[in-house]
Design a protein around this motif. Structure first.
Motif, short mmCIF file in Angstrom:
data_model
loop_
_atom_site.label_atom_id
_atom_site.label_comp_id
_atom_site.label_asym_id
_atom_site.label_seq_id
_atom_site.Cartn_x
_atom_site.Cartn_y
_atom_site.Cartn_z
N ASP A 1 1.21 -3.63 11.89
CA ASP A 1 0.63 -2.98 10.57
C ASP A 1 -0.30 -4.16 9.91
O ASP A 1 -1.23 -3.87 9.57
CB ASP A 1 1.73 -2.59 9.81
CG ASP A 1 0.96 -2.14 8.47
OD1 ASP A 1 0.65 -0.99 8.42
OD2 ASP A 1 1.08 -2.76 7.36
N ARG B 1 0.74 -1.34 0.04
CA ARG B 1 0.14 -0.08 -0.12
C ARG B 1 0.83 1.40 -0.12
O ARG B 1 2.04 1.23 0.54
CB ARG B 1 -0.86 0.01 1.21
CG ARG B 1 -1.75 -1.34 1.53
CD ARG B 1 -2.68 -1.15 2.83
NE ARG B 1 -1.94 -0.54 3.78
CZ ARG B 1 -1.35 -1.17 4.83
NH1 ARG B 1 -1.23 -2.39 4.71
NH2 ARG B 1 -0.77 -0.75 5.84
N GLU C 1 1.78 2.01 3.47
CA GLU C 1 2.20 0.84 4.41
C GLU C 1 3.37 1.19 5.19
O GLU C 1 3.60 0.78 6.23
CB GLU C 1 2.28 -0.23 3.47
CG GLU C 1 2.98 -1.49 4.06
CD GLU C 1 3.00 -2.71 3.32
OE1 GLU C 1 3.37 -4.05 3.74
OE2 GLU C 1 2.69 -2.58 2.02
N ASP D 1 -9.18 -4.56 10.26
CA ASP D 1 -10.02 -3.43 9.82
C ASP D 1 -10.70 -3.93 8.43
O ASP D 1 -11.91 -3.58 8.35
CB ASP D 1 -9.13 -2.25 9.56
CG ASP D 1 -10.00 -1.01 9.31
OD1 ASP D 1 -10.87 -0.58 10.00
OD2 ASP D 1 -9.78 -0.52 8.01
N GLN D 2 -9.97 -4.17 7.73
CA GLN D 2 -10.82 -4.87 6.06
C GLN D 2 -11.44 -5.92 6.41
O GLN D 2 -12.59 -6.03 5.77
CB GLN D 2 -9.50 -5.52 5.41
CG GLN D 2 -8.47 -4.35 4.87
CD GLN D 2 -9.35 -3.28 3.82
OE1 GLN D 2 -9.76 -3.70 2.99
NE2 GLN D 2 -9.03 -2.16 4.08
N HIS E 1 -4.31 -3.78 9.70
CA HIS E 1 -5.08 -3.80 8.34
C HIS E 1 -6.09 -4.68 8.12
O HIS E 1 -7.12 -4.39 7.66
CB HIS E 1 -3.86 -3.81 7.20
CG HIS E 1 -4.23 -3.69 6.06
ND1 HIS E 1 -5.10 -2.53 5.52
CD2 HIS E 1 -4.50 -4.71 5.10
CE1 HIS E 1 -5.32 -2.71 4.38
NE2 HIS E 1 -4.93 -4.20 3.89
N TRP E 2 -5.60 -5.85 8.41
CA TRP E 2 -6.57 -7.09 7.96
C TRP E 2 -7.81 -7.11 8.91
O TRP E 2 -8.75 -7.54 8.61
CB TRP E 2 -5.92 -8.41 7.79
CG TRP E 2 -5.12 -8.35 6.69
CD1 TRP E 2 -3.80 -8.01 6.33
CD2 TRP E 2 -5.68 -8.14 5.00
NE1 TRP E 2 -3.50 -8.11 5.12
CE2 TRP E 2 -4.57 -8.21 4.38
CE3 TRP E 2 -6.98 -8.30 4.65
CZ2 TRP E 2 -4.75 -8.24 2.94
CZ3 TRP E 2 -7.28 -8.39 3.18
CH2 TRP E 2 -6.14 -8.36 2.29
#
Length: 203
Positions: free
Chosen positions: A67, A20, A23, A74-75, A71-72
């Motif tokens: 991180d 990203r 990132e 949240d996704q 991130h995942w």
């Protein structure tokens, strides 16, 4: 257990921020997301899936752990559940327990010694993704058994590299190489020796 690195890398060795734009912007890095263009490559997806499907868990540095999991989570989606359900060993001397994500174990103090002890336990491979600082601390000590690298046909000219200048000279056995339709080269490397300045690189 074996320790296996799985990472994206550019032709000039950069591993920083493949997924990203935001990132990893350390040191003013502005070229994040460089692997995303080929992220849907079926051959790359299969190669990662085959390895991670037979994994005993992840060995991660603090930054990657925080991180990736943030991130995942949240996704959402199945990748979130897979990450949360898999054992995770987190190398850090700044984090404290309890760690924020399920099935996480903190490795602190003498981290290479902790990893060496972890390697003695039964199980399949432990996988390192990202975690460049962790890789650079373990590799010269012979604690990494294998690298699965997806080399992208890009030169970025800046960014944190997998093996920076001054890294201990190391010869590798190339176990398997697969070119893909998008130009990514998937290759498996196994360290042969770390002989310092006396290393002889022979064909």
């Amino acid at each position: 257990m074996r320790i296996v690195v799985i990472n994206h890398v550019t032709l000039d060795g950069v591993v920083q921020g493949p997924g990203r734009a935001d990132e990893d912007t350390r040191d003013g890095f502005t070229r994040g997301g460089w692997a995303a263009e080929r992220g849907g490559d079926d051959a790359v997806t299969r190669a990662w899936g085959q390895r991670l499907g037979a994994s005993s868990g992840y060995l991660l540095g603090r930054r990657t752990y925080q991180d990736v999991l943030a991130h995942w989570n949240d996704q959402g989606g199945p990748f979130r559940d897979a990450l949360n359900n898999t054992p995770k060993y987190v190398a850090s001397n700044t984090l404290t327990e309890p760690l924020p994500w399920p099935n996480s174990t903190l490795l602190s103090g003498d981290i290479p010694a902790a990893v060496a002890e972890l390697k003695k336990t039964p199980g399949d491979d432990l996988h390192i993704m990202g975690s460049g600082a962790l890789i650079r601390s373990l590799a010269p000590l012979g604690l990494i058994d294998e690298y699965l690298l997806c080399t992208h046909p890009l030169v970025l000219g800046s960014g944190r590299r997998l093996f920076p200048e001054g890294f201990v000279p190391t010869a590798f056995d190339v176990a398997e190489v697969t070119p893909t339709a998008t130009g990514v080269i998937i290759a498996t490397y196994r360290p042969m020796s770390t002989e310092g300045d006396d290393l002889r690189l022979e064909p």
